[in-house]
Design an enzyme around this catalytic site. Structure first.
Site, PDB file in Angstrom:
ATOM      1  N   ARG A   1      47.880  38.567  56.964  1.00 41.12           N
ATOM      2  CA  ARG A   1      48.836  38.555  55.858  1.00 41.12           C
ATOM      3  C   ARG A   1      50.198  38.965  56.388  1.00 41.12           C
ATOM      4  NH1 ARG A   1      45.420  36.072  53.818  1.00 41.12           N
ATOM      5  NH2 ARG A   1      44.321  36.395  51.846  1.00 41.12           N
TER       6      ARG A   1
ATOM      7  N   HIS B   1      50.433  28.243  58.048  1.00 42.49           N
ATOM      8  CA  HIS B   1      49.265  28.819  57.381  1.00 42.49           C
ATOM      9  C   HIS B   1      48.049  27.888  57.518  1.00 42.49           C
ATOM     10  CE1 HIS B   1      48.313  32.031  54.145  1.00 42.49           C
ATOM     11  NE2 HIS B   1      47.210  31.689  54.779  1.00 42.49           N
TER      12      HIS B   1
ATOM     13  N   GLU C   1      56.181  31.590  51.369  1.00 37.03           N
ATOM     14  CA  GLU C   1      55.671  30.312  51.861  1.00 37.03           C
ATOM     15  C   GLU C   1      55.953  29.210  50.852  1.00 37.03           C
ATOM     16  OE1 GLU C   1      51.576  30.689  53.021  1.00 37.03           O
ATOM     17  OE2 GLU C   1      52.026  32.148  54.594  1.00 37.03           O
TER      18      GLU C   1
END
Length: 343
Positions: free
Chosen positions: A260, A308, A289
């Site tokens: 994270r 990601h 994001e």
């Protein structure tokens, strides 16, 4: 038993419904609803907002509240299940097809007596593979070399050329030694490296014979050539890798994050990279994001960035609902509890 399955662009309601019937049989009554943000960009934005601020930050389908009133079990992936939905639901269990439950209002569920289950180890193989890929890519300039060649540049000199070496006999520091951290350590075993780990929840006897040494965060930062983060994000771990931790790191050390973004202090990391205080960083997760087009990380030569991707494999998505539903069935059949229940 009545199931409400809530799909999203990554794991659809049809996929979840099939898993329910495969595990619980055709007698399971399944109703499906899909969360469909207007665009892929909006989905990723809302997903990141929910990660940071909880389920109230998302925009779940309006029909979810009505659908949940008649469900014994609600299964979701990324769709936010807010307080209103849970309070009006008849569900005894809420299952989240992820290791994190940020998208479900756990406090509201606890107050109502609804158990919330996470899915442990669902993407551990994928993320551990990707972690090692990022480690090698950052060390050996794989992504940067590819990008240069695509632009017609036969590039041989990079930001780390003065200290680029082999993985062999280096020290790897793992921040967090859960499912993923342990798999990374196991997969690195044949690289002939020393593995350190910082995890205040793990006791020394639990790692005996594994080749992993438990140390303090400061010792890990000072000794490691590579630091890879695999901790959970919480009030206690937010900003864990900040200005002080970065100051402990070697000027040749690489920081890798597939967990994270909030585990790292963004401003402190940017400054450390700009000042060449550390060797480089490989990041698969970001504080917002998608990452903003003007973000300073996008201008740096000592980073490897990926959008990601670490846990996103077909194998991961295919097995995730089955892992969760089999554990739920075991709990219901045997009237047992589970470490996957977060409340």
């Amino acid at each position: 038993m009545k199931f409400l399955v809530v799909g999203d662009p990554m794991l659809t309601a049809d996929t979840l419904a099939k898993a329910v019937r495969d595990v619980f049989g055709d007698e399971a009554v399944v109703k499906g609803v899909d969360w469909k943000p207007e665009s892929e960009e909006e989905f990723w934005f809302l997903r990141s907002q929910v990660e940071k601020f909880g389920p109230s930050a998302g925009k779940p389908p309006a029909e979810l509240i009505e659908a949940g009133k008649d469900a014994d079990v609600i299964i979701t992936h990324h769709t936010p299940l807010n307080k209103e939905l849970i309070e009006q639901s008849s569900a005894s269990y809420v299952g989240v097809c992820r290791a994190g439950t940020e998208n479900a209002d756990v406090n509201a569920a606890t107050a109502k007596g609804t158990k919330v289950m996470k899915t442990m180890g669902r993407n551990a193989e994928a993320v551990s593979d990707f972690t090692i890929a990022l480690l090698l890519s950052e060390l050996r300039n794989l992504a940067r070399g590819h990008a240069a060649l695509m632009q017609g540049d036969w590039k041989k000199k990079y930001a780390n050329s003065g200290f680029m070496g082999d993985v062999r006999e280096k020290t790897i520091g793992l921040v967090g030694l859960g499912y993923i951290g342990r798999l990374v350590a196991h997969k690195l075993a044949n690289f002939n490296v020393r593995v350190l780990a910082y995890d205040p929840y793990i006791k020394a006897e639990a790692v005996q014979g594994s080749g992993v040494e438990l140390v303090s965060l400061e010792e890990l930062c000072r000794q490691s050539d590579f630091i890879s983060i695999h901790a959970r994000l919480s009030k206690d771990t937010a900003g864990l890798i900040g200005k002080e931790a970065l100051s402990w790191m070697k000027p040749t050390a690489y920081l890798i994050n597939t967990a994270r973004a909030g585990l790292i202090d963004e401003k402190a990391l940017i400054e450390a990279l700009q000042n060449r205080q550390i060797g480089g960083a490989a990041l698969d997760v970001f504080w917002t994001e998608p990452i903003a087009k003007e973000h300073p990380l996008l201008t740096m030569e000592n980073v490897t960035l990926t959008p990601h991707l670490a846990g996103a494999t077909n194998d991961t998505f295919a097995q995730t609902p089955y892992l969760l539903l089999r554990e739920l069935k075991r709990v219901l059949d045997n009237k047992e509890t589970s470490s996957w229940i977060v409340n």
